[in-house]
Design a protein around this motif. Structure first.
Motif, PDB file in Angstrom:
ATOM      1  N   ILE A   1       0.892  -1.196  -0.154  1.00 34.93           N
ATOM      2  CA  ILE A   1       0.009  -0.127  -0.101  1.00 34.93           C
ATOM      3  C   ILE A   1       0.806   1.179   0.104  1.00 34.93           C
ATOM      4  CG2 ILE A   1      -1.611   1.520   1.223  1.00 34.93           C
ATOM      5  CD1 ILE A   1      -2.709  -1.235   2.403  1.00 34.93           C
ATOM      6  N   VAL A   2       0.558   2.190  -0.980  1.00 31.39           N
ATOM      7  CA  VAL A   2       1.373   3.604  -0.916  1.00 31.39           C
ATOM      8  C   VAL A   2       0.242   4.675  -0.893  1.00 31.39           C
ATOM      9  CG1 VAL A   2       3.019   5.100  -2.196  1.00 31.39           C
ATOM     10  CG2 VAL A   2       3.133   2.488  -2.042  1.00 31.39           C
ATOM     11  N   GLY A   3       0.426   5.538  -0.010  1.00 29.64           N
ATOM     12  CA  GLY A   3      -0.497   6.647   0.084  1.00 29.64           C
ATOM     13  C   GLY A   3      -0.220   7.566   1.216  1.00 29.64           C
ATOM     14  N   SER A   4      -1.200   8.430   1.761  1.00 30.55           N
ATOM     15  CA  SER A   4      -0.613   9.595   2.461  1.00 30.55           C
ATOM     16  C   SER A   4      -1.906   9.706   3.618  1.00 30.55           C
ATOM     17  CB  SER A   4      -0.767  10.681   1.660  1.00 30.55           C
ATOM     18  OG  SER A   4      -0.435  12.016   2.332  1.00 30.55           O
ATOM     19  N   PRO A   5      -1.611  10.236   4.664  1.00 34.53           N
ATOM     20  CA  PRO A   5      -2.483  10.481   5.678  1.00 34.53           C
ATOM     21  C   PRO A   5      -3.894  11.729   5.341  1.00 34.53           C
ATOM     22  CG  PRO A   5      -0.728  10.550   6.752  1.00 34.53           C
ATOM     23  CD  PRO A   5      -0.433  10.472   5.167  1.00 34.53           C
ATOM     24  N   LEU A   6      -4.859  11.360   5.597  1.00 37.22           N
ATOM     25  CA  LEU A   6      -6.123  12.347   5.076  1.00 37.22           C
ATOM     26  C   LEU A   6      -6.398  12.887   6.256  1.00 37.22           C
ATOM     27  CD1 LEU A   6      -7.969  13.280   3.040  1.00 37.22           C
ATOM     28  CD2 LEU A   6      -9.823  11.560   3.758  1.00 37.22           C
ATOM     29  N   THR A   7      -6.388  12.656   7.460  1.00 39.77           N
ATOM     30  CA  THR A   7      -6.666  13.266   8.758  1.00 39.77           C
ATOM     31  C   THR A   7      -5.947  12.244   9.765  1.00 39.77           C
ATOM     32  OG1 THR A   7      -8.488  11.776   9.723  1.00 39.77           O
ATOM     33  CG2 THR A   7      -9.158  13.621   8.054  1.00 39.77           C
ATOM     34  N   PRO A   8      -5.567  12.825  10.944  1.00 40.42           N
ATOM     35  CA  PRO A   8      -4.845  11.933  12.135  1.00 40.42           C
ATOM     36  C   PRO A   8      -5.408  10.711  12.039  1.00 40.42           C
ATOM     37  CG  PRO A   8      -5.261  14.310  12.745  1.00 40.42           C
ATOM     38  CD  PRO A   8      -6.217  14.096  11.595  1.00 40.42           C
ATOM     39  N   ARG A   9      -6.526  10.445  11.808  1.00 42.69           N
ATOM     40  CA  ARG A   9      -7.018   8.996  12.012  1.00 42.69           C
ATOM     41  C   ARG A   9      -7.332   8.267  10.690  1.00 42.69           C
ATOM     42  NH1 ARG A   9     -11.747   9.007  16.182  1.00 42.69           N
ATOM     43  NH2 ARG A   9     -12.407  10.686  14.651  1.00 42.69           N
ATOM     44  N   THR A  10      -7.298   9.000   9.452  1.00 43.32           N
ATOM     45  CA  THR A  10      -7.825   8.268   8.297  1.00 43.32           C
ATOM     46  C   THR A  10      -6.582   8.311   7.241  1.00 43.32           C
ATOM     47  OG1 THR A  10     -10.113   9.211   8.720  1.00 43.32           O
ATOM     48  CG2 THR A  10      -9.504   8.257   6.640  1.00 43.32           C
ATOM     49  N   ASP A  11      -6.371   7.154   6.706  1.00 42.48           N
ATOM     50  CA  ASP A  11      -5.284   7.204   5.690  1.00 42.48           C
ATOM     51  C   ASP A  11      -5.875   6.851   4.288  1.00 42.48           C
ATOM     52  OD1 ASP A  11      -3.056   7.617   7.384  1.00 42.48           O
ATOM     53  OD2 ASP A  11      -3.225   5.663   8.178  1.00 42.48           O
ATOM     54  N   ILE A  12      -5.520   7.318   3.225  1.00 38.66           N
ATOM     55  CA  ILE A  12      -5.894   6.815   1.905  1.00 38.66           C
ATOM     56  C   ILE A  12      -4.810   6.540   0.743  1.00 38.66           C
ATOM     57  CG2 ILE A  12      -8.186   7.963   1.863  1.00 38.66           C
ATOM     58  CD1 ILE A  12      -6.846  10.319   0.258  1.00 38.66           C
ATOM     59  N   GLY A  13      -4.892   5.605  -0.068  1.00 36.81           N
ATOM     60  CA  GLY A  13      -4.110   5.018  -0.822  1.00 36.81           C
ATOM     61  C   GLY A  13      -4.216   3.981  -1.861  1.00 36.81           C
ATOM     62  N   VAL A  14      -3.325   3.632  -2.226  1.00 37.55           N
ATOM     63  CA  VAL A  14      -3.463   2.620  -3.552  1.00 37.55           C
ATOM     64  C   VAL A  14      -2.858   1.333  -3.018  1.00 37.55           C
ATOM     65  CG1 VAL A  14      -3.080   1.847  -5.770  1.00 37.55           C
ATOM     66  CG2 VAL A  14      -3.177   4.132  -5.297  1.00 37.55           C
ATOM     67  N   GLU A  15      -3.796   0.205  -3.108  1.00 38.94           N
ATOM     68  CA  GLU A  15      -3.281  -1.135  -2.524  1.00 38.94           C
ATOM     69  C   GLU A  15      -3.189  -2.292  -3.860  1.00 38.94           C
ATOM     70  OE1 GLU A  15      -5.657  -5.078  -0.392  1.00 38.94           O
ATOM     71  OE2 GLU A  15      -5.824  -3.016   0.314  1.00 38.94           O
ATOM     72  N   VAL A  16      -2.071  -2.851  -3.641  1.00 32.01           N
ATOM     73  CA  VAL A  16      -2.019  -4.010  -4.414  1.00 32.01           C
ATOM     74  C   VAL A  16      -1.753  -5.115  -3.907  1.00 32.01           C
ATOM     75  CG1 VAL A  16      -0.341  -5.010  -6.479  1.00 32.01           C
ATOM     76  CG2 VAL A  16      -0.627  -2.560  -6.350  1.00 32.01           C
ATOM     77  N   PHE A  17      -2.760  -6.269  -4.143  1.00 25.89           N
ATOM     78  CA  PHE A  17      -2.572  -7.600  -3.439  1.00 25.89           C
ATOM     79  C   PHE A  17      -2.437  -8.573  -4.280  1.00 25.89           C
ATOM     80  CE2 PHE A  17      -5.198 -10.876  -1.154  1.00 25.89           C
ATOM     81  CZ  PHE A  17      -4.293 -11.210  -0.193  1.00 25.89           C
ATOM     82  N   TRP A  18      -1.348  -9.133  -4.152  1.00 23.78           N
ATOM     83  CA  TRP A  18      -1.140 -10.398  -5.375  1.00 23.78           C
ATOM     84  C   TRP A  18      -1.189 -11.719  -4.721  1.00 23.78           C
ATOM     85  CZ3 TRP A  18       4.216 -12.798  -6.527  1.00 23.78           C
ATOM     86  CH2 TRP A  18       4.039 -13.507  -7.529  1.00 23.78           C
ATOM     87  N   VAL A  19      -1.855 -12.765  -5.233  1.00 23.19           N
ATOM     88  CA  VAL A  19      -1.946 -14.042  -4.697  1.00 23.19           C
ATOM     89  C   VAL A  19      -1.616 -15.146  -5.868  1.00 23.19           C
ATOM     90  CG1 VAL A  19      -3.513 -15.861  -3.681  1.00 23.19           C
ATOM     91  CG2 VAL A  19      -3.766 -13.270  -3.247  1.00 23.19           C
ATOM     92  N   PRO A  20      -0.534 -15.601  -5.836  1.00 25.85           N
ATOM     93  CA  PRO A  20      -0.092 -16.668  -6.814  1.00 25.85           C
ATOM     94  C   PRO A  20      -0.563 -18.224  -6.113  1.00 25.85           C
ATOM     95  CG  PRO A  20       1.967 -16.002  -5.841  1.00 25.85           C
ATOM     96  CD  PRO A  20       0.733 -15.202  -5.270  1.00 25.85           C
TER      97      PRO A  20
END
Length: 203
Positions: A71-90
């Protein structure tokens, strides 16, 4: 079956977004304003169990394998983070067929209590599935993309101001919809991925 699986998740996502919006509207208590981009990065792995299903499919076999989360993102508020998630399952089916599933989603992580490590994570986006196996009268494989949702939660510990770790549990759902074969139509194909894992957190 697909609607029953997706609608409750969408309701929960709406409530979390509403909660984070209320938190953002409250006045900040920090006296020093932040400057520049602040990172939120999570890198880890999971033990994942897969189960495929469709309208007329017989009881399928659970498949146990591992996954990689980033996951790569940034805090939106002190209690909330937003970002982009990549989840790979081989993984591999019970018959030995290789299956690759990759989730690419926008994600929101919300901590109800700022002084505690508990968090809830919700994600929505796309799943790219290669060689998905559906057991009908004969095994059929598909390569497809699907609408994807995730709901999960866990606990985060901080080792220092910028580094920490987290343990999480989650369910990823890929709704592949109706898939056509040379001889039949497979309706409401859904992939369920249940995971327990952990990762390193950088803030």
């Amino acid at each position: 079956m697909t609607k029953r699986a997706v609608l409750p998740v969408l309701r929960i996502l709406f409530l979390l977004l509403l909660s984070s919006g209320v938190a953002a509207a409250q006045p900040a208590t920090s006296s020093s304003p932040s400057s520049g981009w602040q990172p939120w990065i999570v890198v880890g792995g999971s033990s994942t169990t897969l189960l495929g299903d469709c309208t007329d499919c017989p009881a399928d076999t659970y498949v146990h394998d591992g996954g990689v989360l980033a996951i790569v993102g940034s805090p939106l508020t002190p209690r909330t983070d937003i970002g982009v998630e990549v989840f790979w399952v081989p993984s591999s089916s019970a018959a030995g067929d290789k299956i690759n599933s990759t989730y690419v989603m926008g994600t929101l992580q919300f901590r109800p209590w700022g002084s505690k490590g508990f968090f809830v994570r919700m994600s929505s986006g796309m799943a790219f599935v290669r060689n998905w196996v559906v057991e009908t009268n004969a095994s059929t494989t598909f390569t497809s993309k699907a609408f994807a949702l995730e709901i999960g939660g866990g606990w985060e510990w901080r080792f220092s101001r910028r580094f920490g770790t987290q343990l999480f549990g989650s369910q990823h759902v890929a709704t592949l919809g109706d898939l056509e074969t040379a001889t039949t139509r497979v309706e409401n194909v859904v992939g369920n991925f249940w995971s327990v894992g952990g990762g390193i957190v950088i803030r």
